[in-house]
Design an enzyme around this catalytic site. Structure first.
Site, PDB file in Angstrom:
ATOM      1  N   HIS A 107      -8.750   0.756   6.635  1.00  0.00           N
ATOM      2  CA  HIS A 107      -7.796   0.694   5.693  1.00  0.00           C
ATOM      3  C   HIS A 107      -8.031   1.465   4.649  1.00  0.00           C
ATOM      4  O   HIS A 107      -9.113   1.158   3.749  1.00  0.00           O
ATOM      5  CB  HIS A 107      -7.341  -0.744   5.343  1.00  0.00           C
ATOM      6  CG  HIS A 107      -6.118  -0.966   4.610  1.00  0.00           C
ATOM      7  ND1 HIS A 107      -4.768  -0.991   5.286  1.00  0.00           N
ATOM      8  CD2 HIS A 107      -5.768  -0.902   3.342  1.00  0.00           C
ATOM      9  CE1 HIS A 107      -3.615  -1.081   4.310  1.00  0.00           C
ATOM     10  NE2 HIS A 107      -4.387  -1.186   3.215  1.00  0.00           N
ATOM     11  N   CYS A 108      -7.252   2.374   4.026  1.00  0.00           N
ATOM     12  CA  CYS A 108      -7.574   3.293   2.768  1.00  0.00           C
ATOM     13  C   CYS A 108      -6.729   2.681   1.751  1.00  0.00           C
ATOM     14  O   CYS A 108      -5.311   2.729   1.598  1.00  0.00           O
ATOM     15  CB  CYS A 108      -6.930   4.580   3.046  1.00  0.00           C
ATOM     16  SG  CYS A 108      -7.355   5.867   1.603  1.00  0.00           S
ATOM     17  N   PRO A 109      -7.562   2.417   0.657  1.00  0.00           N
ATOM     18  CA  PRO A 109      -6.766   1.824  -0.671  1.00  0.00           C
ATOM     19  C   PRO A 109      -6.095   2.949  -1.311  1.00  0.00           C
ATOM     20  O   PRO A 109      -5.282   2.729  -2.004  1.00  0.00           O
ATOM     21  CB  PRO A 109      -8.044   1.248  -1.395  1.00  0.00           C
ATOM     22  CG  PRO A 109      -9.170   2.084  -0.991  1.00  0.00           C
ATOM     23  CD  PRO A 109      -8.902   2.318   0.519  1.00  0.00           C
ATOM     24  N   ASN A 113      -2.386   2.324   3.144  1.00  0.00           N
ATOM     25  CA  ASN A 113      -2.004   2.544   4.757  1.00  0.00           C
ATOM     26  C   ASN A 113      -3.258   2.384   5.309  1.00  0.00           C
ATOM     27  O   ASN A 113      -4.513   3.112   4.861  1.00  0.00           O
ATOM     28  CB  ASN A 113      -1.076   3.692   4.953  1.00  0.00           C
ATOM     29  CG  ASN A 113      -0.606   3.750   6.350  1.00  0.00           C
ATOM     30  OD1 ASN A 113      -0.713   2.667   6.783  1.00  0.00           O
ATOM     31  ND2 ASN A 113       0.026   4.789   6.745  1.00  0.00           N
TER      32      ASN A 113
END
Length: 378
Positions: A107-109, A113
């Protein structure tokens, strides 16, 4: 280690500010003073590709499992209680996105998303265009700084103060972005393209190596072999299993195979799509993300050796849900010499190395939770 932001919206605000401030600030205050119109258009086109790729990485769903998906005998059966559906191989439930994600990478901050099967090409293109744009800009900035330094004895009015100011501010900022994003890009390429693994799967490989080094993996692999392939059990293979448990002379790669690593080009095609679409903003991966081709090593043959049958186990070969308990109840045995005599004492093993999978962490200090995985659904 994964970045966690107090206010998630900052994950979009910070990159947006950096792209705008560095890109348009450099163009207006620096590049427009000496670059040709054609080169300025090329720079803006590269900047546009950043925005398009970033937008698609943010708003493209990383991929949901098919509601009719049913696991095959060749993969572990993994049911998600939140989604009320089986999770396909390589899928995990993301606690932030509140969905199961196909081939979840992390999960990419910075996109708010998940990076998964369907938006991985957009994410990698975004990173690529950031490196391309900042790399070219840094080269131009360095050349400009050198030129101005060579002309330092000329009257100051020949150079705009705004250009000097923004060169001073933007050159180190631009280099910082270039350096950090290049590291991210290399890590993604090394994991996904070269080794065929997501970041979570690379983490799992490190975990398995840790279990192997502490002599806790072989027993579980043997148990899973008899569980999945009971027809292969024979007196000879049982003797081979006993030898593996007592001799410990086998290497890690002789019993553990990552089944989704085929070759560099095939890996790239699977995750990025056809070669001619790699830089196309809307290029998509091949396949449906619910199943993946596997290498030849993972093919099962009932007449194979015990080690070869272990290599055909589904990923991860230990089942992924098993609590790993130390052979000494979380105690490690340590020996040393004191006064000419050998002294034996026990010490508590590192909690991260002897905990259950959901709490294990690698050398980067990363646990499953740091990748955004809902560990309760694992």
């Amino acid at each position: 280690m994964a970045v966690k932001l107090k206010w998630p919206w900052l994950g979009i605000a910070i990159p947006t500010f950096l792209i705008s401030f560095i890109g348009y600030g450099a163009h207006y205050f620096i590049l427009s003073n000496f670059l040709s119109t054609l080169k300025q258009i090329a720079f803006e086109s590269s900047l546009l590709m950043i925005w398009v790729s970033y937008y698609l990485a943010i708003y493209t769903n990383p991929g949901r499992p098919s509601p009719t998906y049913q696991p095959s005998p060749s993969v572990w059966s993994n049911y998600c209680k939140k989604c009320q559906n089986y999770k396909p191989e390589r899928s995990h439930h993301c606690k932030a996105c509140n969905q199961c994600v196909l081939m979840m990478d992390h999960h990419c901050p910075w996109t708010m998303n998940c990076v998964g099967f369907k938006n991985y090409p957009h994410f990698l293109r975004f990173v690529f265009w950031v490196i391309t744009t900042t790399g070219v800009l840094f080269w131009i900035q360095v050349k400009r700084v050198c030129f101005i330094w060579q002309q330092r004895h000329l009257p100051g009015y020949l150079f705009k103060k705004s250009e000097l100011l923004f060169l001073t501010i933007l050159t180190p900022m631009n280099f910082f972005v270039l350096f950090t994003i290049t590291i991210l890009f290399l890590r993604c390429v090394f994991n996904q393209i070269i080794n065929g693994r997501s970041q979570i799967e690379s983490w799992d490989m490190d975990r398995l190596e840790s279990l192997f080094d502490s002599q806790r993996l072989i027993k579980k692999l043997i148990e899973n072999t008899w569980k999945i392939h009971p027809e292969a059990k024979s007196p000879q293979l049982e003797r081979d299993a006993e030898n593996l448990l007592t001799q410990h002379r086998i290497r890690f790669e002789e019993v553990v195979n990552f089944p989704y690593n085929i070759d560099l080009f095939t890996n790239a095609i699977i995750y990025l799509g056809p070669l001619h679409l790699w830089l196309w903003p809307f290029g998509a991966p091949t396949g449906d993300g619910n199943s993946f081709p596997k290498n030849d090593i993972s093919k099962y043959d009932v007449n194979s050796s015990l080690e070869d049958i272990m290599l055909s186990l589904p990923w991860p070969p230990d089942g992924g849900k098993i609590k790993t308990v130390s052979n000494h109840s979380n105690l490690a045995i340590e020996t040393f010499n004191e006064g000419g005599e050998q002294v034996v004492r026990s010490r508590i093993a590192q909690s991260g190395r002897s905990a259950i999978r959901e709490k294990w962490y690698n050398d980067w200090g990363e646990s499953l939770d740091d990748f955004g995985v809902d560990v309760d659904m694992e």
